[in-house]
Design a protein around this motif. Structure first.
Motif, PDB file in Angstrom:
ATOM      1  N   GLY A   1      71.337  31.052  59.760  1.00 22.67           N
ATOM      2  CA  GLY A   1      71.545  29.824  60.522  1.00 22.67           C
ATOM      3  C   GLY A   1      73.002  29.397  60.554  1.00 22.67           C
ATOM      4  N   ARG A   2      73.782  29.893  59.624  1.00 21.76           N
ATOM      5  CA  ARG A   2      75.227  29.586  59.628  1.00 21.76           C
ATOM      6  C   ARG A   2      75.973  30.352  60.703  1.00 21.76           C
ATOM      7  N   TYR A   3      75.411  31.457  61.172  1.00 19.83           N
ATOM      8  CA  TYR A   3      76.110  32.337  62.101  1.00 19.83           C
ATOM      9  C   TYR A   3      75.555  32.324  63.517  1.00 19.83           C
ATOM     10  N   HIS A   4      74.381  31.767  63.700  1.00 19.19           N
ATOM     11  CA  HIS A   4      73.744  31.789  65.019  1.00 19.19           C
ATOM     12  C   HIS A   4      73.196  30.411  65.351  1.00 19.19           C
ATOM     13  N   GLU A   5      72.980  30.178  66.632  1.00 20.48           N
ATOM     14  CA  GLU A   5      72.407  28.915  67.085  1.00 20.48           C
ATOM     15  C   GLU A   5      70.999  28.750  66.500  1.00 20.48           C
ATOM     16  N   PRO A   6      70.631  27.524  66.145  1.00 26.03           N
ATOM     17  CA  PRO A   6      69.302  27.308  65.552  1.00 26.03           C
ATOM     18  C   PRO A   6      68.141  27.782  66.434  1.00 26.03           C
ATOM     19  N   TRP A   7      68.252  27.589  67.745  1.00 21.22           N
ATOM     20  CA  TRP A   7      67.147  28.000  68.611  1.00 21.22           C
ATOM     21  C   TRP A   7      67.014  29.517  68.648  1.00 21.22           C
ATOM     22  N   VAL A   8      68.128  30.233  68.529  1.00 24.05           N
ATOM     23  CA  VAL A   8      68.088  31.700  68.516  1.00 24.05           C
ATOM     24  C   VAL A   8      67.445  32.183  67.219  1.00 24.05           C
ATOM     25  N   VAL A   9      67.860  31.581  66.112  1.00 24.85           N
ATOM     26  CA  VAL A   9      67.282  31.950  64.814  1.00 24.85           C
ATOM     27  C   VAL A   9      65.789  31.637  64.809  1.00 24.85           C
ATOM     28  N   GLY A  10      65.418  30.483  65.355  1.00 29.74           N
ATOM     29  CA  GLY A  10      64.010  30.093  65.378  1.00 29.74           C
ATOM     30  C   GLY A  10      63.147  31.015  66.211  1.00 29.74           C
ATOM     31  N   LEU A  11      63.584  31.312  67.423  1.00 30.45           N
ATOM     32  CA  LEU A  11      62.781  32.172  68.303  1.00 30.45           C
ATOM     33  C   LEU A  11      62.745  33.623  67.828  1.00 30.45           C
ATOM     34  N   ALA A  12      63.924  34.178  67.556  1.00 28.92           N
ATOM     35  CA  ALA A  12      63.979  35.581  67.122  1.00 28.92           C
ATOM     36  C   ALA A  12      63.305  35.758  65.761  1.00 28.92           C
ATOM     37  N   GLY A  13      63.563  34.825  64.859  1.00 31.16           N
ATOM     38  CA  GLY A  13      62.945  34.904  63.538  1.00 31.16           C
ATOM     39  C   GLY A  13      61.441  34.761  63.586  1.00 31.16           C
TER      40      GLY A  13
END
Length: 138
Positions: free
Chosen positions: A31-43
């Motif tokens: 989450g420090r390196y990517h947008e929260p929505w990207v981390v949420g969806l991809a994760g």
């Protein structure tokens, strides 16, 4: 490579298919390196895919074809009766279990025993994970 979104997805796939005890630290790190929505969806997608694989493995192990796992499998008749009585409750239960810190292992075992559709299971996990992952990243 350590900050790669693909690495995060690989880690969360493995986490989703095993015990999932490092999910939150993984999300906080990436989450420090990517947008929260990207981390949420991809994760969420990676974790749901890992959980689907785990469901298939549990389904195989608890199928009754293996003498060593028969004592761990719940009574098929009771489980099937409950699913028939409350068909939509199973999807919502899976979704809410994944959206909260509550353990979902009993639901996963039931889903494996009754051969709950993998696509519906994955969708419930994905939607629940988005909620949980959003809390961790934001």
């Amino acid at each position: 490579m350590p900050q790669s979104l693909w690495m995060m997805c690989l880690l969360l796939f493995v986490e989703g298919g095993t015990l999932s005890f490092l999910t939150t630290p993984t999300l906080l790190y990436y989450g420090r390196y990517h947008e929260p929505w990207v981390v949420g969806l991809a994760g969420s997608a990676a974790s749901a895919a890992g959980s689907a694989l785990q469901l298939l493995l549990l389904r195989w192990a608890l199928s009754g074809r293996h003498a060593w796992t028969q004592r761990f499998a719940p009574s098929r008749e009771k489980v099937e009766a409950a699913i028939r009585r409350y068909p939509s409750a199973s999807f919502l239960a899976l979704l809410f279990a994944r959206a909260t810190p509550l353990p979902d292992a009993p639901l996963k075992v039931v889903a494996a025993v009754v051969e709950y559709p993998v696509v519906l299971y994955s969708l419930a996990v994905f939607l629940g994970q988005i909620t949980e992952f959003s809390r961790a990243v934001l």
